[in-house]
Design an enzyme around this catalytic site. Structure first.
Site, mmCIF file in Angstrom:
data_model
loop_
_atom_site.group_PDB
_atom_site.id
_atom_site.type_symbol
_atom_site.label_atom_id
_atom_site.label_comp_id
_atom_site.label_asym_id
_atom_site.label_seq_id
_atom_site.Cartn_x
_atom_site.Cartn_y
_atom_site.Cartn_z
ATOM 1 N N CYS A 1 -14.183 -45.303 24.672
ATOM 2 C CA CYS A 1 -14.799 -45.314 25.994
ATOM 3 C C CYS A 1 -14.767 -43.953 26.694
ATOM 4 C CB CYS A 1 -14.125 -46.363 26.873
ATOM 5 S SG CYS A 1 -14.185 -48.013 26.137
ATOM 6 N N HIS B 1 -12.284 -44.322 36.228
ATOM 7 C CA HIS B 1 -12.585 -45.114 35.035
ATOM 8 C C HIS B 1 -12.618 -46.594 35.402
ATOM 9 C CE1 HIS B 1 -13.016 -45.857 30.794
ATOM 10 N NE2 HIS B 1 -11.939 -46.621 30.766
ATOM 11 N N GLU C 1 -4.292 -45.162 36.057
ATOM 12 C CA GLU C 1 -5.137 -44.038 36.444
ATOM 13 C C GLU C 1 -4.796 -43.550 37.850
ATOM 14 O OE1 GLU C 1 -9.904 -42.971 37.014
ATOM 15 O OE2 GLU C 1 -9.285 -45.012 36.474
ATOM 16 N N LYS D 1 -18.062 -49.141 37.657
ATOM 17 C CA LYS D 1 -18.148 -50.207 36.652
ATOM 18 C C LYS D 1 -18.166 -51.585 37.316
ATOM 19 C CE LYS D 1 -15.979 -47.750 32.776
ATOM 20 N NZ LYS D 1 -15.640 -46.478 33.445
ATOM 21 N N HIS E 1 -19.001 -52.161 31.964
ATOM 22 C CA HIS E 1 -18.402 -51.079 31.180
ATOM 23 C C HIS E 1 -19.318 -50.749 30.000
ATOM 24 C CE1 HIS E 1 -15.793 -48.368 29.336
ATOM 25 N NE2 HIS E 1 -14.695 -49.078 29.219
ATOM 26 N N PHE F 1 -9.798 -46.523 24.046
ATOM 27 C CA PHE F 1 -8.885 -47.021 23.023
ATOM 28 C C PHE F 1 -8.522 -45.868 22.077
ATOM 29 C CE2 PHE F 1 -10.253 -51.803 22.854
ATOM 30 C CZ PHE F 1 -9.703 -51.979 24.112
#
Length: 423
Positions: free
Chosen positions: A170, A310, A321, A342, A347, A411
């Protein structure tokens, strides 16, 4: 050209997203707090635990001629649509290299995808099983290649300085833009088309993410399902689409009288070294990416007024974050207007960094921070660490030079932070 440290600027933007078929409609949807999430109506969705997604607003079939579309995976279709818009927005056209408007040897393309041509791969495997070897498309391999979107964009703009495809889950789209900035800064190219794309709304990825407990199962309220920083958040909502920017050296842009949206200040990159899917809970890796950004650029923390976070709507990731921002910037984060777009687009995986870069650049250009929607009960940890823009868009300072960050994580523990500054 020898290695330099040139200033990089954004001269073109393009997007196709769940909110609109271009950058303008996408931006309008973001500022209005519009959700692009809706129920999946495909037959295969009925047996899924997750039956919602943020599907593209304008189908590529409405934009790309059918003969060309048949040779492109859906992810490449998105990338090409967004790239064409960005290229034209920057003042170029498909024949610019042939016309001598731009030197093809000095043009690059960096388009990322986290998963690549997964729909082509799975669909053609179904063809193989059901109809036999001879019915498999001869275009399958160039369609399923992860570098397919970048290659097709590179062919469109005539790029010969280099065509690249970073793959970091991502964080892929943001890493692509960071790589493009460095291509220009170090003298490899004068113009680079960069961004991210993804098209993974398919039964297998949805089943896999669903079984990981990574996605929201709030099927009864699709538009309220993506809710970063809300105490009831239960996972991300899968989206699809692409976001692309045209980057140029400031000298090249000035020489042709190009409009400049913002300066691309630079990137900070790190890795968590923690887990293949779980973020490091205290945000140490993210904090390192932020610190690397500050160490490698002339960015003044006092300039930063906005962060496109994010913020995926996962219980652990959202807070890690914000902790990282607080760890690096301290009380300076009190004047960061933090938006998690998002909540509206879903996403887009490898496409997220591209679309969110477009949003970040436009936030600076228009001096408006989009809202984070669906935050009905703000998580106390979020409230303690950041100023979340909720409910309505917020005006940013109208005078002076301001900067904004775009955060992307993936990831594998990939962390990428991009910085942009008004001009």
């Amino acid at each position: 050209m020898s290695s330099t440290n040139r200033t990089v600027v954004v001269t073109g933007i393009g997007a196709t997203t769940p909110l609109g078929g271009d950058a303008t409609s996408t931006w309008e949807g973001l500022v209005a707090g519009k959700s692009g999430v809706r129920p999946l109506e495909q037959e295969w969705a009925a047996e899924q635990a997750v039956r919602i997604a943020a599907q593209i607003a304008v189908e590529p079939s409405e934009v790309i001629p059918r003969p060309q579309a048949r040779r492109l995976d859906r992810s490449a279709q998105f990338a090409l649509i967004a790239a064409k818009e960005a290229w034209a927005d920057a003042g170029y056209n498909e024949t610019s290299a042939d016309e001598g408007t731009v030197d093809a040897d000095r043009v690059g393309a960096v388009i990322a995808s986290g998963i690549g041509g997964v729909t082509t791969l799975l669909d053609q495997y179904d063809v193989l099983k059901e109809k036999g070897v001879r019915r498999v498309s001869p275009h399958t391999v160039p369609m399923l290649m992860p570098n397919g979107p970048s290659a097709n964009v590179g062919l469109y703009v005539g790029a010969r300085a280099g065509v690249h495809t970073p793959v970091s889950a991502c964080a892929s789209g943001a890493e692509a833009i960071g790589y493009a900035i460095e291509m220009i800064r170090t003298g490899r190219a004068d113009v680079v088309v960069a961004g991210g794309t993804e098209a993974a709304i398919h039964p297998l990825p949805i089943a896999a993410f669903g079984n990981m407990m990574a996605m929201s199962k709030n099927n009864d309220d699709p538009q309220g399902a993506s809710r970063p920083y809300d105490t009831g958040r239960d996972g991300f909502v899968l989206g699809e689409g692409a976001g692309v920017v045209v980057l140029e050296s400031a000298e090249h842009a000035a020489a042709r009288g190009a409009r400049v949206y913002a300066e691309a200040v630079g990137q900070g990159i790190s890795a968590d070294g923690h887990d293949i899917v779980q973020p490091e809970p205290e945000g140490r890796g993210i904090a390192q990416a932020l610190q690397n950004l500050l160490d490698r650029t002339d960015l003044d923390p006092a300039e930063i007024v906005h962060v496109n976070a994010h913020g995926t709507s996962t219980p652990a990731g959202d807070i890690a974050e914000l902790k990282a921002l607080r760890k690096v910037f301290g009380d300076d984060t009190d004047h960061f207007a933090v938006s998690a777009t998002k909540s509206m687009t879903g996403h887009l995986l490898g496409g997220a960094g591209g679309v969110e870069t477009v949003a970040t650049v436009l936030a600076l250009y228009h001096r408006v921070a989009p809202p984070t929607i669906n935050v009905n009960d703000l998580d106390p940890e979020a409230e303690a660490n950041a100023d979340i823009v909720r409910g309505e868009a917020r005006k940013l300072p109208v005078e002076g030079r301001i900067a904004a960050l775009n955060d992307s994580f993936g990831f594998g523990g990939h962390n990428v932070v991009l910085a942009f500054r008004s001009v």
